[in-house]
Design a protein around this motif. Structure first.
Motif, PDB file in Angstrom:
ATOM      1  N   SER A 356     -69.286  57.746 -44.136  1.00 34.53           N
ATOM      2  CA  SER A 356     -69.471  59.010 -44.840  1.00 34.53           C
ATOM      3  C   SER A 356     -68.147  59.534 -45.386  1.00 34.53           C
ATOM      4  O   SER A 356     -68.105  60.122 -46.478  1.00 34.53           O
ATOM      5  N   GLY A 359     -67.534  57.695 -48.533  1.00 35.05           N
ATOM      6  CA  GLY A 359     -68.337  58.253 -49.612  1.00 35.05           C
ATOM      7  C   GLY A 359     -67.799  59.594 -50.083  1.00 35.05           C
ATOM      8  O   GLY A 359     -67.852  59.911 -51.281  1.00 35.05           O
ATOM      9  N   SER A 362     -64.903  58.884 -52.400  1.00 36.45           N
ATOM     10  CA  SER A 362     -65.399  58.401 -53.693  1.00 36.45           C
ATOM     11  C   SER A 362     -65.941  59.550 -54.537  1.00 36.45           C
ATOM     12  O   SER A 362     -65.729  59.591 -55.757  1.00 36.45           O
ATOM     13  N   SER A 557     -72.256  64.977 -50.180  1.00 34.76           N
ATOM     14  CA  SER A 557     -71.577  64.072 -49.244  1.00 34.76           C
ATOM     15  C   SER A 557     -70.992  64.843 -48.072  1.00 34.76           C
ATOM     16  O   SER A 557     -71.049  64.385 -46.923  1.00 34.76           O
ATOM     17  N   ASP A 920     -69.198  50.262 -50.242  1.00 34.17           N
ATOM     18  CA  ASP A 920     -69.215  51.693 -49.942  1.00 34.17           C
ATOM     19  C   ASP A 920     -70.140  52.431 -50.907  1.00 34.17           C
ATOM     20  O   ASP A 920     -70.855  53.366 -50.510  1.00 34.17           O
ATOM     21  N   SER A 921     -70.126  52.023 -52.182  1.00 32.64           N
ATOM     22  CA  SER A 921     -71.013  52.642 -53.166  1.00 32.64           C
ATOM     23  C   SER A 921     -72.469  52.345 -52.838  1.00 32.64           C
ATOM     24  O   SER A 921     -73.345  53.216 -52.970  1.00 32.64           O
ATOM     25  N   ALA A 924     -73.363  54.676 -50.093  1.00 34.88           N
ATOM     26  CA  ALA A 924     -73.538  56.060 -50.554  1.00 34.88           C
ATOM     27  C   ALA A 924     -74.900  56.252 -51.206  1.00 34.88           C
ATOM     28  O   ALA A 924     -75.595  57.244 -50.962  1.00 34.88           O
ATOM     29  N   VAL A1019     -72.645  56.485 -58.839  1.00 36.24           N
ATOM     30  CA  VAL A1019     -72.462  55.223 -58.121  1.00 36.24           C
ATOM     31  C   VAL A1019     -72.342  54.060 -59.101  1.00 36.24           C
ATOM     32  O   VAL A1019     -71.502  53.169 -58.932  1.00 36.24           O
TER      33      VAL A1019
END
Length: 1049
Positions: A356, A359, A362, A557, A920-921, A924, A1019
């Motif tokens: 998290s 994310g 990002s 997020s 990671d994307s 997310a 994303v």
């Protein structure tokens, strides 16, 4: 200055916003709401450590600037050096090194003390006791030592089984006058098969303790099969096996006694101490990321404080997983296995929080990208610029308008002034304790735009509107989360009591509710001020939609992180209830001893899926990772041509697929190499030469050097040979100085062990340190055994007057031959190149990711029967583990030498880092979908209206994954004309903008319904950006496809 002139001053035109230092916050320890001024910044300290700052102005410390003579400087340096040495000795690492050296001395007593030596009988190999203390050193926790004991016993039992069985087979064939055939069977089945299975186990399990257990097994097997002569003479002898058992027991007792009696360490306490460091680092990362979003400055994320916290978080999590595995043995021994299971779930929650945090960063980076693009567009006079996030396209729905830069950008303020106006109040000043009254609170919450900016909003103004409203509650939530993380999960040592306040959960829920309410209002204001009627083409529409998406994405997020923290608290409460609610006497279960309960259908442990992703892959596991080829599945047309039946050759090929696995091929080639090397010990003409030149140590070196890949063999071979040479030098010096005096020899051995254990424990280079001590034992301690005539039948190498030079020469030559043989076998027999594995594995990973994304993350929401997201937890775990193994292969590939040049390690490191960000994307997007797998009516209408656009976007991303995978697999240049993702993405955002202007968008859909599609757009932008980075690195590796490269001849 007149009032009118003042009103036209740019600084005076800044609109008034509530100071973000003043907000309603929830105190975690009490749960009460407080309106006060606070800051997210921590108190700073001077890095130079100077004390002059605290002195009276105009005064300095005279001691810091006095002149010192050379003698005084030398004394000061000596004092500083002694302090450093003392600090090292009393540090945990120094104490562990001293414990290891003490265990080594105890193991050496089996060679030096006649009483202890007599327990092992006549044998010149009693130095094996000291060797066992080196392999199973006491610088480990009680749980790790318990694991070491179990593995040592298992290693001995396996070696004893192979030894006795080989003796029995040799005796069986000798009684039938077929001794030569018996030797062949022993060589192939027990030597080749037994050592091949040892090699397979070492690579398959990949545990450091399993590795040393396999080395111990190899040593015992090779000694019995090739050196002692019982198998060659077809005799059934218990003596050597019994001696090996006693030496293993002695070594384990020495290490265990030192580990458990002298400053013992508990894996459970180390686990809790590491957990404290992890939550502290996570709290620091959360604070800096939130502060960077509020300030609109990406520089916060490049500061040393954030880089240090991020690196610490990754390193500490690996240590945490290791400590959890060691604590498992302590819990099982104490009968508290339920506590271990809860702790495993707690680590799983921490892993979720780490994802998290990734994310959240990002999401913050999307704001920085948009602000940068807005600045570049302003510098270019309002013209579009090529940037990763905003490529331009045209659309017929906006063709009736011809916008000018003035329609979008403010005519009165420069970009710098506008940005300063927007973000000035976010910069945090030193914290004060002044509280704010309720009247001020009401006044702060009133917000309006300046008159001259109401009709000239830009993307950066939209961020201002969002932050002005959501900034204070966002800051308050981040503050509450940080304070909770600082308190959790355990108190200070040595008790490490669970530190969870009864108000924590309520405080988090209250703070999250405040934030959710403020977030809804802020997003509504952002959407309302987007003024869709002024967006006259796809470019402007995409700009405004991306701003709304970025604002919603980051706030969502942060809210997800808060919800994960609540889950973390629930698990911690369960752990506290398990530990502290049973009174002074805890109930011991020992359910793991009730093995009959694990039979049948109930054998599947319920928490296996939760703990599977916590297993920390070692380098050996990464190297042993199987890179599969795609499975060929005959089509219906093929089956029709074959009459519905597969040919016998194809069925046979399918059944033999196990022999095409890399781990099986590795085990077979290890066995083949061992047979070819050990057979000289069974040939009467060469057996004497084999024994004189200590061929058994060469065979052991071969087993240690022969690795899965060429690069790993090169690295291990060099460490083995260098360590052997250094250990030989130490043995010669020790023997010459000691003149066969056991006290001097023991003291010198202690000094050598200090250096070696510093390499093993302090530097983490276990093989190198073990090789030095192993050679020292084989030379110096072996020479002492000869000098005291510890073996009546041993007149080799000088007998009672040992020739140390000859002893050392034999060991060095044997080790060198074994290393060379291991490298030859690795490279000649079924060579497995880490270079090819990392390239093939990377392409396979990209293909898997492309197919996963091709499913359409949004498609699952339109399917009524679909009950899971596009990415299952198991699939995500497998992808991340596979990426970790590829990184291990990359490290191994850097040690492979080829004529075409060194391995491009830097490029592959960038490629794998970009692949990790793409995962990671994926995570997310998965989190957003898993919030509610059942779409609302508004979400369904939006998804149906834009289905063509987001499906095309999914296909293009999947197509790019396939193109990159093909180029990597074939080592072929990329085509310079690749699918454009940005144009498709802008069309999707424009379609969303168009839907807002339709009657259905105004009636059915709410602002919350757009969150899913906005997250998807962001994303995909991140995926496109990382794919572009990968494409650039592939161009560096293979170039760009051109006609000159294609020669059809």
């Amino acid at each position: 200055m007149s009032e009118s002139s003042t009103s036209h001053d740019p600084a005076a035109r800044r609109f008034t916003r509530p100071s973000l230092r003043t907000a309603t916050m929830v105190l975690p320890k009490t749960g009460e709401r407080v309106k006060k001024a606070f800051t997210l910044r921590r108190a700073s300290t001077h890095s130079n450590g100077s004390t002059e700052f605290f002195l009276h102005p105009g005064r300095v410390d005279p001691g810091r600037h006095r002149h010192v003579s050379a003698l005084e400087r030398f004394k000061d340096n000596c004092v500083d050096s002694l302090k450093d040495i003392y600090g090292l000795v009393v540090s945990p690492m120094g104490l562990n090194i001293l414990k290891c050296s003490l265990a080594y001395i105890l193991g050496s007593l089996a060679t030096f003390v006649p009483i202890i030596s007599g327990l092992l009988g006549k044998n010149d190999g009693k130095h094996m006791v000291a060797t066992v203390t080196v392999y199973f050193h006491p610088a480990r926790s009680a749980g790790s030592m318990a694991e070491a004991i179990i593995l040592a016993i298992a290693a001995f039992l396996y070696a004893a089984f192979i030894s006795f069985t080989s003796m029995g087979v040799s005796v069986f064939f000798a009684n039938r006058h077929l001794l030569v055939l018996g030797h062949v069977v022993v060589l192939i089945v027990f030597c080749g098969g037994g050592l091949g299975l040892v090699g397979w186990t070492k690579q398959k399990l990949g545990n450091p303790l399993v590795n040393v257990a396999c080395s111990l097994t190899s040593l015992a097997l090779i000694t019995v099969l090739t050196k002692e002569g019982a198998v060659q003479a077809a005799q059934f002898s218990y003596n050597k096996v019994w001696q090996v058992l006693k030496m293993v027991i002695m070594g384990i007792i020495a290490s265990s006694a030192v580990s458990l009696l002298i400053r013992p360490t508990s894996a459970r306490n180390e686990f809790r101490d590491t957990f404290i460091k992890a939550t502290d680092a996570m709290g620091e990362m959360l604070t800096i990321i939130t502060r960077s979003f509020l300030s609109g400055s990406e520089q916060e994320l490049s500061q040393p404080s954030y880089v240090q916290a991020s690196n610490q978080m990754r390193a500490v999590f690996k240590t945490l997983v290791k400590n959890l595995g060691e604590a498992k043995y302590e819990h099982y021994f104490l009968g508290t296995e339920e506590e271990y299971k809860i702790e495993a779930r707690l680590v799983k929650c921490l892993e979720q929080l780490m994802q998290s945090i990734g994310g959240l960063r990002s999401a913050a980076e999307t704001q920085f990208t948009l602000l940068t693009q807005s600045e570049e567009k302003k510098e270019n006079g309002g013209e579009p610029v090529d940037a990763p996030g905003l490529s331009r396209a045209t659309s017929s729905i906006f063709s009736n308008y011809s916008p000018t830069p003035g329609d979008v950008l403010s005519p009165g303020l420069s970009h710098t002034e506008r940005r300063s106006s927007i973000l000035a109040s976010i910069d945090e000043l030193p914290e004060t304790s002044a509280e704010v009254s309720d009247d001020e609170s009401i006044k702060d919450r009133s917000f309006r735009l300046p008159h001259n900016m109401e009709n000239s909003l830009t993307t950066i103004d939209m961020f201002s509107i969002f932050i002005a409203h959501l900034g204070p509650p966002m800051k308050s939530l981040a503050y509450t989360l940080r304070e909770v993380l600082n308190e959790l999960p355990f108190g200070p040592g040595p008790e490490y009591l669970i530190a969870i306040n009864e108000h924590f959960r309520h405080s988090l829920l209250d703070a999250n509710a405040l934030f959710a309410s403020a977030r809804k209002d802020a997003l509504h204001l952002v959407y309302r001020n987007k003024i869709p009627s002024r967006a006259n083409n796809v470019e402007v529409a995409a700009d405004f939609e991306e701003v709304a998406a970025s604002c919603g994405y980051f706030s969502s997020s942060l809210q997800d992180f808060a919800e994960d923290m609540v889950t973390f608290l629930d698990v911690l409460e369960e752990l506290k209830a398990n530990v502290q609610t049973r009174g002074m006497v805890r109930k011991r279960t020992y359910n793991w001893l009730k093995f009959w309960r694990s039979w049948g259908w109930s054998s599947k442990n319920r928490d296996d899926s939760e703990r599977s992703s916590l297993l920390d892959d070692s380098p050996e596991q990464g190297i042993a990772q199987e890179i599969h080829n795609p499975i060929h599945r005959p089509t219906d047309e093929d089956n029709f041509k074959l009459g519905g039946k597969l040919t016998w050759s194809y069925r046979l090929w399918r059944r033999l697929r196990i022999f095409r696995r890399d781990d099986v091929k590795y085990a077979v080639k290890v066995g083949i190499g061992a047979v070819l090397y050990a057979m000289w010990a069974f040939v009467p003409e060469t057996r004497k030469v084999y024994g004189h030149w200590r061929g058994e140590w060469g065979l052991l070196s071969y087993m240690l050097v022969c690795s899965m890949t060429i690069g790993a063999s090169n690295t291990t071979g060099w460490q083995r040979f260098a360590g052997t040479c250094l250990g030989a030098v130490y043995a010669i010096v020790a023997w010459v100085i000691s003149h066969e005096n056991p006290f001097v020899l023991g003291f010198f051995g202690w000094l050598v062990s200090l250096q070696c254990f510093y390499i093993i424990v302090g530097k983490g280079k276990g093989p190198m340190g073990r090789f030095i001590l192993l050679t020292y034992n084989l030379s110096a301690l072996y020479a002492y055994s000869l000098s005291v005539k510890d073996d009546d039948d041993d007149e080799d190498e000088g007998g009672v007057s040992p020739e140390i030079w000859e002893i050392v020469l034999h060991r060095v030559v044997a080790v060198l031959i074994g290393c060379i043989w291991g490298i030859i076998v690795t490279r000649v027999i079924w060579p497995i190149s880490a270079r090819r594995k990392v390239k093939k594995g990377t392409s396979l990973l990209w293909l898997k990711m492309g197919l996963t994304w091709k499913r359409g993350p949004l498609r699952t929401l339109l399917q009524e029967s679909q009950q899971q997201s596009f990415l299952t937890p198991k699939e995500e775990t497998d992808l991340r583990r596979y990426l970790s193994q590829l990184d291990t292969l990359r490290n191994s590939a850097s040690s492979e030498f080829e004529l075409r040049g060194p391995f491009p390690d830097k490029s592959f490191k960038i490629i794998l880092e970009a692949t990790g960000r793409m995962l990671d994307s994926f995570h997310a997007m998965n989190v957003v979908i898993l919030k509610d797998l059942k779409a609302t009516e508004g979400e369904k209408e939006i998804l149906k209206y834009t289905k063509k656009e987001w499906m095309e976007l999914s296909w293009r991303i999947s197509h790019l994954f396939s193109v990159m995978a093909s180029s990597m697999k074939l080592a072929y240049p990329l085509n310079d004309v690749l699918p454009n993702v940005e144009h498709t993405r802008d069309r999707l955002l424009a379609k969303v903008f168009e839907f807002r202007r339709t009657g259905l968008g105004k009636i059915v859909a709410t602002d919350d319904d757009y969150e899913l599609l906005y997250a998807y757009a962001l994303v995909t932008a991140q995926l496109a950006h990382d794919l572009r980075i990968i494409g650039q690195e592939i161009e560096k590796l293979y170039g760009v496809l051109s006609e000159d490269d294609l020669k059809l001849q």
